[in-house]
Design an enzyme around this catalytic site. Structure first.
Site, PDB file in Angstrom:
ATOM      1  N   CYS A  97       7.276  64.936  25.330  1.00 62.69           N
ATOM      2  CA  CYS A  97       8.210  65.354  26.380  1.00 62.69           C
ATOM      3  C   CYS A  97       8.706  64.084  27.063  1.00 62.69           C
ATOM      4  O   CYS A  97       8.728  63.028  26.447  1.00 62.69           O
ATOM      5  CB  CYS A  97       7.540  66.319  27.361  1.00 62.69           C
ATOM      6  N   GLY A  98       9.060  64.179  28.310  1.00 63.72           N
ATOM      7  CA  GLY A  98       9.563  63.010  29.015  1.00 63.72           C
ATOM      8  C   GLY A  98       8.474  62.017  29.368  1.00 63.72           C
ATOM      9  O   GLY A  98       8.639  60.808  29.200  1.00 63.72           O
TER      10      GLY A  98
END
Length: 146
Positions: free
Chosen positions: A105-106
């Protein structure tokens, strides 16, 4: 461990698509552990180790990117598959069970939730990518855009 954290935790879970929250664990994980209940652990991998694995495993590792559409479009790992974390509960069948899965993810937070969900659904070889795409980009590893 602290019930006063429940609203903040609920906000984080809602942001990644978990909207059926039913409570919290009184006494936290320590109480769970000392009560003798089973625990599951989640494997982690650095972005450097993931890059090495991708370069040498002949396409075996399945990279699952659970970021938003906008984040995905800003650049992603080559050959990664995009399934927004908030839709993973409905779309997890798109993730193969017969390959190692690296979830990104981020920053690693949403990926840890997604990876935990996959484990709960019976996936055996699931790994959270530490630092997510922030770490990948900071390490100046290659990204692609569709």
């Amino acid at each position: 461990d602290d019930p006063s954290h429940a609203p903040e935790v609920a906000t984080h879970l809602l942001r990644v698509g978990f909207d059926d929250l039913r409570g919290y664990l009184e006494g936290g994980m320590e109480t769970w552990e000392t009560s003798g209940y089973p625990l599951a652990t989640l494997s982690t991998i650095s972005v450097h180790d993931l890059q090495s694995r991708l370069a040498t495993d002949g396409g075996k590792t399945f990279v699952l990117d659970v970021r938003t559409e906008r984040e995905w479009e800003s650049g992603h790992i080559d050959r990664a598959i995009h399934v927004h974390g908030g839709t993973l509960q409905q779309r997890f069948a798109e993730v193969p069970r017969d390959r190692p899965v690296a979830v990104v993810c981020g920053s690693g937070y949403r990926a840890s939730i997604a990876a935990s969900f996959l484990q709960r659904e019976g996936y055996q070889d699931v790994t959270n990518v530490l630092g997510g795409m922030s770490a990948w980009k900071s390490a100046k590893l290659p990204t692609v855009k569709d």
